[in-house]
Design a protein around this motif. Structure first.
Motif, PDB file in Angstrom:
ATOM      1  N   ASN A 146      31.096  37.181  43.283  1.00  0.00           N
ATOM      2  CA  ASN A 146      31.042  36.991  41.838  1.00  0.00           C
ATOM      3  C   ASN A 146      31.155  35.520  41.421  1.00  0.00           C
ATOM      4  N   GLY A 147      31.333  34.630  42.391  1.00  0.00           N
ATOM      5  CA  GLY A 147      31.394  33.202  42.089  1.00  0.00           C
ATOM      6  C   GLY A 147      32.539  32.818  41.172  1.00  0.00           C
ATOM      7  N   THR A 148      33.709  33.419  41.409  1.00  0.00           N
ATOM      8  CA  THR A 148      34.852  33.172  40.539  1.00  0.00           C
ATOM      9  C   THR A 148      36.150  33.239  41.327  1.00  0.00           C
ATOM     10  N   ARG A 149      37.226  32.808  40.709  1.00  0.00           N
ATOM     11  CA  ARG A 149      38.565  32.916  41.307  1.00  0.00           C
ATOM     12  C   ARG A 149      39.380  34.011  40.633  1.00  0.00           C
ATOM     13  N   ARG A 150      38.811  34.611  39.567  1.00  0.00           N
ATOM     14  CA  ARG A 150      39.483  35.691  38.828  1.00  0.00           C
ATOM     15  C   ARG A 150      38.550  36.889  38.713  1.00  0.00           C
ATOM     16  N   LEU A 151      39.124  38.060  38.896  1.00  0.00           N
ATOM     17  CA  LEU A 151      38.385  39.305  38.700  1.00  0.00           C
ATOM     18  C   LEU A 151      39.322  40.329  38.083  1.00  0.00           C
ATOM     19  N   LYS A 152      38.754  41.224  37.310  1.00  0.00           N
ATOM     20  CA  LYS A 152      39.534  42.369  36.861  1.00  0.00           C
ATOM     21  C   LYS A 152      39.738  43.267  38.080  1.00  0.00           C
ATOM     22  N   GLU A 153      40.828  43.995  38.074  1.00  0.00           N
ATOM     23  CA  GLU A 153      41.142  44.840  39.234  1.00  0.00           C
ATOM     24  C   GLU A 153      39.996  45.809  39.532  1.00  0.00           C
ATOM     25  N   ASN A 154      39.405  46.403  38.493  1.00  0.00           N
ATOM     26  CA  ASN A 154      38.313  47.353  38.737  1.00  0.00           C
ATOM     27  C   ASN A 154      37.076  46.664  39.315  1.00  0.00           C
ATOM     28  N   GLU A 155      36.842  45.394  38.956  1.00  0.00           N
ATOM     29  CA  GLU A 155      35.711  44.651  39.530  1.00  0.00           C
ATOM     30  C   GLU A 155      35.932  44.414  41.024  1.00  0.00           C
ATOM     31  N   PHE A 156      37.169  44.108  41.391  1.00  0.00           N
ATOM     32  CA  PHE A 156      37.523  43.907  42.799  1.00  0.00           C
ATOM     33  C   PHE A 156      37.312  45.204  43.576  1.00  0.00           C
ATOM     34  N   VAL A 157      37.789  46.310  43.017  1.00  0.00           N
ATOM     35  CA  VAL A 157      37.664  47.620  43.673  1.00  0.00           C
ATOM     36  C   VAL A 157      36.192  48.002  43.825  1.00  0.00           C
ATOM     37  N   VAL A 158      35.390  47.808  42.782  1.00  0.00           N
ATOM     38  CA  VAL A 158      33.959  48.134  42.845  1.00  0.00           C
ATOM     39  C   VAL A 158      33.260  47.285  43.903  1.00  0.00           C
ATOM     40  N   ALA A 159      33.598  46.003  43.964  1.00  0.00           N
ATOM     41  CA  ALA A 159      32.964  45.116  44.942  1.00  0.00           C
ATOM     42  C   ALA A 159      33.223  45.583  46.373  1.00  0.00           C
ATOM     43  N   LEU A 160      34.449  46.029  46.650  1.00  0.00           N
ATOM     44  CA  LEU A 160      34.784  46.455  48.010  1.00  0.00           C
ATOM     45  C   LEU A 160      34.337  47.873  48.321  1.00  0.00           C
ATOM     46  N   SER A 161      34.356  48.749  47.328  1.00  0.00           N
ATOM     47  CA  SER A 161      34.050  50.152  47.603  1.00  0.00           C
ATOM     48  C   SER A 161      32.579  50.499  47.382  1.00  0.00           C
ATOM     49  N   LEU A 162      32.026  50.120  46.256  1.00  0.00           N
ATOM     50  CA  LEU A 162      30.642  50.486  45.962  1.00  0.00           C
ATOM     51  C   LEU A 162      29.632  49.448  46.458  1.00  0.00           C
ATOM     52  N   ASP A 163      29.877  48.180  46.151  1.00  0.00           N
ATOM     53  CA  ASP A 163      28.917  47.143  46.532  1.00  0.00           C
ATOM     54  C   ASP A 163      28.836  46.959  48.042  1.00  0.00           C
ATOM     55  N   LEU A 165      48.097  36.489  48.949  1.00  0.00           N
ATOM     56  CA  LEU A 165      46.682  36.130  48.897  1.00  0.00           C
ATOM     57  C   LEU A 165      46.083  36.373  47.517  1.00  0.00           C
ATOM     58  N   LEU A 166      46.668  37.322  46.782  1.00  0.00           N
ATOM     59  CA  LEU A 166      46.245  37.633  45.418  1.00  0.00           C
ATOM     60  C   LEU A 166      47.445  37.560  44.492  1.00  0.00           C
ATOM     61  N   GLU A 167      47.171  37.214  43.247  1.00  0.00           N
ATOM     62  CA  GLU A 167      48.204  37.230  42.217  1.00  0.00           C
ATOM     63  C   GLU A 167      47.718  38.120  41.089  1.00  0.00           C
ATOM     64  N   ARG A 168      48.596  39.034  40.674  1.00  0.00           N
ATOM     65  CA  ARG A 168      48.271  39.906  39.542  1.00  0.00           C
ATOM     66  C   ARG A 168      48.699  39.221  38.253  1.00  0.00           C
ATOM     67  N   GLY A 169      47.817  39.263  37.274  1.00  0.00           N
ATOM     68  CA  GLY A 169      48.139  38.721  35.959  1.00  0.00           C
ATOM     69  C   GLY A 169      47.720  39.707  34.888  1.00  0.00           C
ATOM     70  N   ASP A 170      47.948  39.346  33.634  1.00  0.00           N
ATOM     71  CA  ASP A 170      47.570  40.216  32.523  1.00  0.00           C
ATOM     72  C   ASP A 170      46.065  40.451  32.478  1.00  0.00           C
ATOM     73  N   ASP A 171      45.308  39.446  32.895  1.00  0.00           N
ATOM     74  CA  ASP A 171      43.857  39.547  32.825  1.00  0.00           C
ATOM     75  C   ASP A 171      43.209  39.937  34.158  1.00  0.00           C
ATOM     76  N   GLY A 172      43.990  40.419  35.123  1.00  0.00           N
ATOM     77  CA  GLY A 172      43.415  40.887  36.372  1.00  0.00           C
ATOM     78  C   GLY A 172      43.987  40.194  37.587  1.00  0.00           C
ATOM     79  N   LEU A 173      43.140  39.938  38.553  1.00  0.00           N
ATOM     80  CA  LEU A 173      43.537  39.361  39.826  1.00  0.00           C
ATOM     81  C   LEU A 173      43.028  37.933  39.951  1.00  0.00           C
TER      82      LEU A 173
END
Length: 152
Positions: A14-31, A52-60
Motif C-alpha cells: 500500500n506504499g504507507t506506514r499506516r493502515l487500518k486494521e481491516n486493510e492489514f487483514v485484507v492484504a494478508l488474507s485476501l490479497d 513491530l506494530l503499534e496500535r493507534g486510534d486510526d489503525g496500525l
C-alpha cells in the motif's frame, strides 16, 4: 526474519506506514492468501507484542521502515509465526538479522548460560547486549525467567 517480512508486506503493498486494521487483514488474507482473517488478526497481536506494530486510534503503524524489507516473490510465511516466541527466539532472530550465523549465536548463548548459570532467556539478552543489540523490551521477560527459576 519472516515475521518482519509478513508484517511489512501489507505496508509495502500500500506504499504507507499506516493502515487500518481491516486493510492489514485484507492484504494478508485476501490479497496474498497467506492467512485466514482470524490468523491475520492473531499476527497483529503477536507483531504488536514484539514491537513491530503499534496500535493507534486510526489503525496500525509499522514500527520499522518497511522499505528496508524485501518480500521475495516465492515467500509464504510459516504458520509458526502465529505462536508466541520466547525471549530466546526473539533475541536469536535479532542476532541473525544483524548478520550473525545462527549456530554461532546459539553456541555463544549456550556457553554464556553455562558459565554464568543463567536461564537461556537471560543469557540470550546478556549476549545480545554485549553484541550491541537493543533488547530493552526483552529484559522484563528474561528477569521474570530468572525469578521463576530462583523461586522454583
Amino acid at each position: 526474519m519472516s515475521l518482519r517480512v509478513a508484517v511489512a508486506a501489507p505496508f509495502i503493498q500500500n506504499g504507507t506506514r499506516r493502515l487500518k486494521e481491516n486493510e492489514f487483514v485484507v492484504a494478508l488474507s485476501l490479497d496474498r492468501d497467506w492467512f485466514s482473517p482470524d490468523q491475520a488478526k492473531r499476527l497483529i497481536d503477536i507483531a504488536t507484542g514484539e514491537g513491530l506494530l503499534e496500535r493507534g486510534d486510526d489503525g496500525l503503524e509499522v514500527a520499522f521502515d518497511p522499505a528496508e524489507v524485501t518480500v521475495p516473490e516465492e515467500f509464504v510465511p510459516d504458520e509458526d509465526l502465529l505462536r508466541e516466541r520466547s525471549a530466546f527466539e526473539r533475541v536469536l532472530d535479532s542476532l541473525v538479522a544483524e548478520g550473525m550465523a545462527k549456530h554461532e549465536a546459539v553456541g555463544a548463548i549456550n556457553t554464556l548460560q553455562r558459565d554464568l548459570g543463567l536461564t537461556i532467556e537471560a543469557a540470550a539478552v546478556v549476549y545480545a547486549r554485549r553484541e550491541g543489540i537493543d533488547t530493552d523490551d526483552l529484559v522484563p521477560i528474561a528477569r521474570a525467567a530468572v525469578v521463576d527459576t530462583e523461586e522454583g
